[in-house]
Design a protein around this motif. Structure first.
Motif: not given
Lengths: 190, 190
Positions: B172-173, B180, A62, B176-177, A38-39, B186-187
């Motif tokens: 998990r999502v 991010g 990345r 990420l959100v 997610v960016l 996200s990392y």
């Protein structure tokens, strides 16, 4: 084409007239199924930095080397901040596909540009260049531009990444995140 | 149990020591496959509003009636802002499952609480109450608490909503959100 092809979907957040910037969200996905990243970035509303910001988003992630195509919800982000999709493709070498649910009303758009922008012709040229394809789906048709790949390849990518309805998952999810983080709960459709 | 069961996964954003609040993100998903909604709120870092904020998030979403379980990334959000999962269940009537990748080091946690909080016992009681189950997976085991449903039902929900690795997609999502939108990309892992 592989079903697990990596795609980047980009959409902008809703904004109000007092805002200077709109968030843009990028979703990196394998096909239409599995989110890998997610960016977030921001574009100035009605500004002219959308091409540059999208380029930054692509260049800085990345995931860049894996991304096979970028999917945009239409050709403008943050109001009339128009993405130059040819330039974006030339500078990133990643094919670009724009998708809209509704056929753009070009007369209305031109009128709005002329009313609000002294540099309306620059924006109009960006908005109107490139062939707009009407693409049939199981539901209503969608309207697609593409650069860096053929319309047949674009259709294949759209098909493999669409689960329900007509909008590919990377754009649909980018829309949900962009509206959800701005309003507290996502709403509406990409 | 239906594969398309609606789940709400919640995780918090990373934060730095100067921040007062951390974002929390809720992801409404059908099973582990299709995102239906994105929610955002914030909790005070090391505060005591996490239970209340999670309750608000659940009560206020238009998806509330469909949600069959809430999945939390551990029992605390925004540092040591502990969620009272029994209270959350009692007030929302939606079963709660907490999941962590690593077995909590209760000695270290107790020590940190004693060092930083005058009301450490309140937090400690919330953190340590309820049975912690070690649940086997194809990979490493995960550590699960649940309230409002049996551990066997919780395992079934975890299984049907996990695609890769050991963490269910809604969590998990959400991770990420949350990471991010805070960091630009996200990392890390939930």
């Amino acid at each position: 084409m592989k079903q697990q092809i990596r795609l980047l979907g980009i959409d902008d957040s809703p904004f109000s007239f007092n805002d200077k910037y709109a968030n843009i969200i990028g979703i990196v996905m394998r096909g239409g199924a599995y989110i890998e990243g997610v960016l977030k970035n921001q574009v100035s509303i009605d500004g002219d930095d959308a091409t540059h910001i999208c380029k930054n988003m692509i260049e800085n992630t990345r995931h860049k080397e894996q991304i096979k195509a970028v999917l945009l919800d239409g050709v403008a982000l943050g109001g009339f901040n128009v993405v130059d999709i040819e330039k974006l493709y030339n500078e990133t070498k990643i094919p670009i596909i724009t998708i809209t649910r509704d056929k753009p009303d070009f007369d209305k758009i031109k009128e709005a540009l002329q009313k609000h922008f002294s540099n309306w012709e620059v924006r109009w040229n960006l908005l109107s260049k490139g062939k707009l394809h009407e693409v049939k789906t199981k539901h209503n048709p969608i309207f697609v531009k593409c650069t860096g790949l053929s319309i047949d390849e674009a259709k294949e990518i759209i098909k493999l990444s669409t689960i329900r309805g007509v909008i590919p998952e990377p754009i649909r999810v980018a829309h949900l995140v962009a509206s959800g983080i701005t309003r507290g709960e996502s709403y509406g459709k990409a």
